[in-house]
Design a protein around this motif. Sequence first.
Motif, PDB file in Angstrom:
ATOM      1  N   ARG A  80      -9.349  -2.786   3.790  1.00  0.00           N
ATOM      2  CA  ARG A  80      -8.158  -3.507   3.321  1.00  0.00           C
ATOM      3  C   ARG A  80      -7.876  -3.265   1.837  1.00  0.00           C
ATOM      4  O   ARG A  80      -6.719  -3.051   1.467  1.00  0.00           O
ATOM      5  N   PRO A  81      -8.893  -3.270   0.959  1.00  0.00           N
ATOM      6  CA  PRO A  81      -8.589  -2.989  -0.459  1.00  0.00           C
ATOM      7  C   PRO A  81      -7.983  -1.601  -0.662  1.00  0.00           C
ATOM      8  O   PRO A  81      -7.070  -1.438  -1.482  1.00  0.00           O
ATOM      9  N   VAL A  82      -8.472  -0.611   0.070  1.00  0.00           N
ATOM     10  CA  VAL A  82      -7.937   0.744  -0.063  1.00  0.00           C
ATOM     11  C   VAL A  82      -6.506   0.787   0.461  1.00  0.00           C
ATOM     12  O   VAL A  82      -5.613   1.394  -0.162  1.00  0.00           O
ATOM     13  N   ARG A  83      -6.263   0.136   1.598  1.00  0.00           N
ATOM     14  CA  ARG A  83      -4.905   0.120   2.152  1.00  0.00           C
ATOM     15  C   ARG A  83      -3.938  -0.546   1.188  1.00  0.00           C
ATOM     16  O   ARG A  83      -2.808  -0.082   0.986  1.00  0.00           O
ATOM     17  N   ARG A  84      -4.381  -1.637   0.563  1.00  0.00           N
ATOM     18  CA  ARG A  84      -3.506  -2.333  -0.380  1.00  0.00           C
ATOM     19  C   ARG A  84      -3.193  -1.455  -1.585  1.00  0.00           C
ATOM     20  O   ARG A  84      -2.057  -1.427  -2.065  1.00  0.00           O
ATOM     21  N   THR A  85      -4.196  -0.740  -2.074  1.00  0.00           N
ATOM     22  CA  THR A  85      -3.975   0.134  -3.226  1.00  0.00           C
ATOM     23  C   THR A  85      -2.976   1.237  -2.896  1.00  0.00           C
ATOM     24  O   THR A  85      -2.057   1.526  -3.683  1.00  0.00           O
ATOM     25  N   LEU A  86      -3.122   1.864  -1.731  1.00  0.00           N
ATOM     26  CA  LEU A  86      -2.221   2.947  -1.348  1.00  0.00           C
ATOM     27  C   LEU A  86      -0.799   2.444  -1.134  1.00  0.00           C
ATOM     28  O   LEU A  86       0.172   3.065  -1.583  1.00  0.00           O
ATOM     29  N   LEU A  87      -0.659   1.309  -0.454  1.00  0.00           N
ATOM     30  CA  LEU A  87       0.676   0.776  -0.184  1.00  0.00           C
ATOM     31  C   LEU A  87       1.345   0.280  -1.461  1.00  0.00           C
ATOM     32  O   LEU A  87       2.557   0.470  -1.646  1.00  0.00           O
ATOM     33  N   ALA A  88       0.566  -0.341  -2.330  1.00  0.00           N
ATOM     34  CA  ALA A  88       1.140  -0.802  -3.595  1.00  0.00           C
ATOM     35  C   ALA A  88       1.608   0.380  -4.434  1.00  0.00           C
ATOM     36  O   ALA A  88       2.694   0.347  -5.044  1.00  0.00           O
ATOM     37  N   GLY A  89       0.806   1.440  -4.477  1.00  0.00           N
ATOM     38  CA  GLY A  89       1.205   2.625  -5.216  1.00  0.00           C
ATOM     39  C   GLY A  89       2.438   3.279  -4.626  1.00  0.00           C
ATOM     40  O   GLY A  89       3.343   3.706  -5.355  1.00  0.00           O
ATOM     41  N   LEU A  90       2.497   3.333  -3.308  1.00  0.00           N
ATOM     42  CA  LEU A  90       3.645   3.919  -2.630  1.00  0.00           C
ATOM     43  C   LEU A  90       4.903   3.102  -2.899  1.00  0.00           C
ATOM     44  O   LEU A  90       5.986   3.652  -3.170  1.00  0.00           O
ATOM     45  N   ASP A  91       4.760   1.801  -2.864  1.00  0.00           N
ATOM     46  CA  ASP A  91       5.897   0.911  -3.113  1.00  0.00           C
ATOM     47  C   ASP A  91       6.430   1.096  -4.535  1.00  0.00           C
ATOM     48  O   ASP A  91       7.644   1.160  -4.753  1.00  0.00           O
ATOM     49  N   ALA A  92       5.518   1.215  -5.515  1.00  0.00           N
ATOM     50  CA  ALA A  92       5.932   1.362  -6.906  1.00  0.00           C
ATOM     51  C   ALA A  92       6.662   2.687  -7.130  1.00  0.00           C
ATOM     52  O   ALA A  92       7.655   2.743  -7.865  1.00  0.00           O
ATOM     53  N   VAL A  93       6.190   3.771  -6.487  1.00  0.00           N
ATOM     54  CA  VAL A  93       6.830   5.080  -6.648  1.00  0.00           C
ATOM     55  C   VAL A  93       8.255   5.046  -6.128  1.00  0.00           C
ATOM     56  O   VAL A  93       9.204   5.488  -6.792  1.00  0.00           O
ATOM     57  N   VAL A  94       8.445   4.499  -4.919  1.00  0.00           N
ATOM     58  CA  VAL A  94       9.772   4.487  -4.298  1.00  0.00           C
ATOM     59  C   VAL A  94      10.702   3.524  -5.027  1.00  0.00           C
ATOM     60  O   VAL A  94      11.900   3.799  -5.205  1.00  0.00           O
ATOM     61  N   ALA A  95      10.158   2.377  -5.466  1.00  0.00           N
ATOM     62  CA  ALA A  95      10.990   1.412  -6.190  1.00  0.00           C
ATOM     63  C   ALA A  95      11.525   2.016  -7.485  1.00  0.00           C
ATOM     64  O   ALA A  95      12.678   1.783  -7.867  1.00  0.00           O
ATOM     65  N   ALA A  96      10.705   2.816  -8.155  1.00  0.00           N
ATOM     66  CA  ALA A  96      11.119   3.419  -9.420  1.00  0.00           C
ATOM     67  C   ALA A  96      12.095   4.566  -9.216  1.00  0.00           C
ATOM     68  O   ALA A  96      12.961   4.805 -10.063  1.00  0.00           O
ATOM     69  N   PRO A 151       8.085  -3.752   0.501  1.00  0.00           N
ATOM     70  CA  PRO A 151       9.106  -3.216   1.415  1.00  0.00           C
ATOM     71  C   PRO A 151       9.432  -1.740   1.166  1.00  0.00           C
ATOM     72  O   PRO A 151       9.805  -1.023   2.094  1.00  0.00           O
ATOM     73  N   HIS A 152       9.311  -1.293  -0.081  1.00  0.00           N
ATOM     74  CA  HIS A 152       9.642   0.107  -0.366  1.00  0.00           C
ATOM     75  C   HIS A 152       8.630   1.057   0.277  1.00  0.00           C
ATOM     76  O   HIS A 152       8.981   2.179   0.655  1.00  0.00           O
ATOM     77  N   ALA A 153       7.385   0.606   0.392  1.00  0.00           N
ATOM     78  CA  ALA A 153       6.386   1.435   1.074  1.00  0.00           C
ATOM     79  C   ALA A 153       6.754   1.593   2.546  1.00  0.00           C
ATOM     80  O   ALA A 153       6.604   2.677   3.130  1.00  0.00           O
ATOM     81  N   ALA A 154       7.268   0.514   3.152  1.00  0.00           N
ATOM     82  CA  ALA A 154       7.661   0.586   4.564  1.00  0.00           C
ATOM     83  C   ALA A 154       8.791   1.588   4.776  1.00  0.00           C
ATOM     84  O   ALA A 154       8.896   2.204   5.851  1.00  0.00           O
TER      85      ALA A 154
END
Length: 723
Positions: free
Chosen positions: A262-278, A309-312
């Motif tokens: 779960r910690p790894v999944r959260r890190t990857l999804l959070a990073g993905l969300d930040a990239v797309v949001a920016a 949501p941006h990661a989704a």
Amino acid sequence: MIDRLEPLVIRHTLRVPTPTGPVGEGAAVARQFDAVLLSVGFKLSPELLERLSGLAGETVAGIAARTLRTVRELVGDHVRHNAYFVDFPAGVPDTADFWMACVAEAFRDEETPAATLQQLRTGVVDLLALPTYGRYQHTYAELLAAQDELIAAAGDRITVLHAGGDTAGELTALYLALAGSVTPLGEEHLRDLRALAERCADGPQPEAIPVRENRAIVNQARMAAGREPLLDTVTDVLRLACALSDGDVTLAEPTRFRSLSRPVRRTLLAGLDAVVAAAPAKLADVAGYREEWKRLGERLHPHEYPRWPHAAEVFAVARGERKAPSFEGRVEELLGENDVLGAVRLLKSAPGKLFRALDRLLRTALTQEERDAVVAAAGEVVPEVSGRVVLSVREHLHNRARETGELRVFVNRRGRAWVTDDERTIVEPHEREQLIAMLDEDMRRRLPAPERLLIDPDVLDVALPLSGKATAAGLGVLPRGSVSAVDGELLRFFVYWKESERRTDFDLAALMLNADYSTEGWLSYTALTAVEGEHSGDIVEAPDGASEFINLRLGAVRGAFIVPQVHIFSGEGFEEVEESFFGFMLREGEQKGRPFEPRTVRMKSELRGAGRVALPLAFLRGEDGRWRAKWLHLYLKGSPSANRVEENRVTVANLLRGIVEREQLTVRHLVGLMTGEATEVTLWDGERMPEGPVTYVGVARPDGLPAGSRVVTLENLRDLIPA
């Protein structure tokens, strides 16, 4: 852990890390160490010998043991090289006579199966079924007893090991060099970077990590150390996920993603969300790896994390539920409408992609206005393009001066090669020359202008290492396309392999071609002898490792080309066996010795490619009658089994022709750009060292360089490529 990583420093830099203490009387042990090193073609530099002599004997002995293991492996002397014929190269029989002797022995052998005897009585000969064919008939000790000791010659290889700093500092410097490389690394260097990153994640970091594959490995180590990964594209996240699953960070091969915590999944999804949001436009990159994103989504479960949501959205694009036209798709649409000017305007926002599309844009342009626009756009964005891409395009444009209808060679990331007729229309000379001049001027601006440049002439024809994937790990290995002199009378190839789980048969062969690329002859297990030399005999299994050799007298070789090759006849591939490598030795005319002598090894490279036929390099006879090596590092797809030199000689000839007739961008080109009016250039003669610091560029580091000198050798040649 430091001792485990110490061999990396020696392999990559030819420096031996040395501690500062304890002080002692290690001179005798250091001299013994130096003497043993000479037996495998290495020696200590005067500085290193002096430094070791001032350490305690026990400390020197430990350094010696670790270093000897490493250099023996570098040269291929860490295994036993047996040959089928115990007195090779003497006593190699005619092929037909040898086969008949094996048949006769089968009739005399009481353990020969009845089915084999029945086959033989009908006139059918299955060599693999004969008890004495393809299996060693003597031990390694018996081979040594039958061979003369090597008498040292002036031409034997001597590789100097230099003094390094403390191990921790050397490891950090190597990590920074690999992680910050401006060119992609080869497979082995990526593995080494992974090991170094695990240790160095909390220490100094490179100012930039321009190669995305390197960034993925560094990010994996950062996560293990509890630090945030460096992510600025969605593909960075995908590569990191591959790294976490021990998969292929180059994305050339599919990765089987593991279940992630779960910690790894959260890190990857959070990073993905930040990239797309920016930058929502970066969703367009998803289409290039749609299937990979689908498989990763099954492991990340983005629906469980509505706060990102941006990661989704990334996975919605991968599933086709949301449209995000790729950048490449928009370019293709414009070119499909013959809108070259529109494509140029779009590509200017992605300078690297514009440069990779220059040839096509110029071929597609129908008017002078469009061609001028392409050249002008390249001039505007060239400062934003990586030096590696600029040099690659420069080399490409230089070779586009050739007429249409020539052969065109393709090589993928894994060294797989194929050749076709070049049916592209020409690039007009005016635009081609304009671009070449522009690229040279840009490169001249980026390169340092040293006050004093010391050049080893032997390095001038070495191809620029624009990608680590265009070479192989080993000793004395040059980038694909490089040319190096071959000084010696006897040329001996060798291959070694050790199977992992099933019987594996590698076959060494040498194809001789005429100047027009027609076949002159070959040496292989089907042709053991020829006027030029001898084959050591076929070995058909290698549970404990096996070697094959080819001995050639260069003065007797007919034809203009020698192409050594390694065929997989049966069993495991080059990437499946436990170990496999190829190399060549050079000896003086009367120099005897065992089939494998480490002091005479000039090159040893790992065989790790996607194909069933390996072409490590070729040898070319020049107009002056001297032989030179042309480095290939290529693999042919071949057949699933029973690959033989007789069956692929036409393919090899066409491929060789395409490689030989292509001109590589070499160190000579960059040196020419670096030498301005204020630069003093000296060709290194191997004797007198200039006074004061210099920038030295050569094959190997000489002793006695002035303090403060910058050194570029084969081990760090990629440092010549500007960012």
